[in-house]
Design an enzyme around this catalytic site. Structure first.
Site, PDB file in Angstrom:
ATOM      1  N   ASN A 194      -9.881  -0.093   0.046  1.00 54.34           N
ATOM      2  CA  ASN A 194      -8.659  -0.201   0.130  1.00 54.34           C
ATOM      3  C   ASN A 194      -8.330  -0.324  -0.709  1.00 54.34           C
ATOM      4  OD1 ASN A 194      -5.910  -0.571   1.261  1.00 54.34           O
ATOM      5  ND2 ASN A 194      -5.813  -1.812   2.942  1.00 54.34           N
ATOM      6  N   CYS A 241       0.728  -1.117   0.188  1.00 52.92           N
ATOM      7  CA  CYS A 241      -0.200   0.203   0.142  1.00 52.92           C
ATOM      8  C   CYS A 241       0.967   1.356   0.074  1.00 52.92           C
ATOM      9  CB  CYS A 241      -1.046   0.482   1.070  1.00 52.92           C
ATOM     10  SG  CYS A 241      -2.177  -1.064   1.326  1.00 52.92           S
ATOM     11  N   HIS A 272      -3.227   7.241   2.331  1.00 48.37           N
ATOM     12  CA  HIS A 272      -4.022   5.993   1.750  1.00 48.37           C
ATOM     13  C   HIS A 272      -4.866   5.676   2.718  1.00 48.37           C
ATOM     14  CE1 HIS A 272      -4.012   1.652   1.108  1.00 48.37           C
ATOM     15  NE2 HIS A 272      -3.911   1.371   2.589  1.00 48.37           N
TER      16      HIS A 272
END
Ligand code: ACO
Length: 319
Positions: free
Chosen positions: A276, A113, A246
């Protein structure tokens, strides 16, 4: 000489899938649990045959168009992904072929990520060194392929998508500072501990996570790296116009913003709609806020990410 973002683009596959849709698909969960713990209300999930390079291609076309740059002008392609189409060739080379570009340096970055932040950091360094002039930096992931749909603690958290930026050499300020770190001793708290050997999957091919350990580490390292980036650039956190973090969990985002002294009115949030999307989450959120007019030219934007590895980093830029 600066590396400046000349254009942004993103792509989400299919229609939004709500938490209730997941229950209808057989996931043993409830909407209130997901919303209260994570802020996620829906996400996009790619069809089974859809690949990261396909999502990357759509996002890249939009970024090139917004920059007014032809694919043939790009001399550097970096794709951040943990769900590459193949073991090799890289997703960046597959994207290059789809775009009809020849000759650019093309490679993947695997920092989960935090991958887009790592990739943007590298593009900044290569452009400022003078070796490259126009870079395409992409975050693309199809995490739905590596989710265990019987593990409700993880499968509800993720979505699929891609985001891209065109970065070019410029005398106008662009990227002001960048920092990236990793601590491999935390490799066990977030991983897909499987591989392919002799034609068979070995180990576990699904995403596994110690959610509470990830939560604590993420909040700590994100605020540290945000501070580090501000100090390198000589910019006070109060001068930041937008934080684009993020998008893993609204509570991580809120805690980080609070530690930086930033109100949530300065934070771009998409986790409610995207879930996500791993390496795609930051450029997806960035693109959305540019297109809806929140992020404007000349504003200071801090991008920050954290992911499996454990990896983390931030980029402070003047848009
Ligand atoms: N629906 C309903 N109940 C659930 C679900 C679900 N989807 N998932 C877990 N539960 C239940 C568990 O079974 C457990 O029930 P029990 O107490 O009866 O056994 C209860 O909820 C609590 O489970 P925990 O795992 O302890 O839940 P926790 O409070 O830690 O919340 C969460 C889990 C949301 C994942 C949290 O740890 C978190 O936010 N972690 C951050 C991790 C993150 O965001 N990761 C994203 C990827 S990492 C990255 O991008 C950097």
């Amino acid at each position: 000489m600066f590396a400046r973002i000349a254009g942004v683009g993103s792509y989400l596959p299919g229609s939004p899938i709500s938490n209730t849709d997941l229950i209808q698909r057989g996931v043993d969960t409830d909407n209130d649990w997901i919303v209260s713990r994570t802020g996620i209300k829906s996400r996009h999930l790619a069809d089974a045959g859809c690949t990261s390079s396909e999502l990357a291609y759509e996002a890249s076309c939009r970024a090139l168009e917004s920059a007014g740059v032809k694919a043939s002008e790009i001399d550097l392609i970096i794709v951040a992904t943990s769900t590459p189409d193949f073991i090799f060739p890289s997703t960046a080379c597959l994207l290059q072929s789809k775009l009809g570009n020849q000759g650019a340096m093309a490679f993947d970055v695997q920092a989960v990520c935090a991958g887009f932040i790592y990739a943007l950091n590298l593009a900044d360094k290569l452009i400022r060194s003078g070796s490259h002039k126009k870079a395409l930096v992409v975050g693309a992931d199809v995490f739905s392929k590596i989710l265990d749909w019987d593990d409700r603690a993880t499968c509800v958290l993720f979505g699929d998508g891609a985001g891209a930026v065109v970065v070019e050499a410029s005398e106008t300020p662009g990227i002001l500072s960048a920092a990236a770190h990793a601590d491999g001793s935390y490799n066990g708290i977030l991983s897909v501990p499987g591989s392919v050997c002799g034609g068979k999957v070995t180990g576990d091919p699904f995403l596994r996570m110690d959610g509470q350990a990830v939560f604590k580490l993420a909040v700590r390292v994100l605020s540290e790296v945000a501070k580090e980036c501000c100090e390198i650039a000589g910019v006070a956190p109060a001068e930041i116009d937008w934080l684009v973090p993020h998008q893993a969990n609204i509570r991580i985002i809120e805690s980080t913003a609070k530690k930086m002294g930033l109100g949530m009115d300065k934070v771009v949030v998409t986790v409610d709609r995207h879930g996500n999307t791993s390496a795609a989450s930051i450029p997806l959120a960035f693109d959305l806020a540019v297109r809806d007019g929140r992020i404007a030219r000349g504003q200071k934007v801090l991008l920050e990410g954290v992911g499996g590895g454990f990896t983390w980093g931030a980029v402070l830029l003047e848009f």
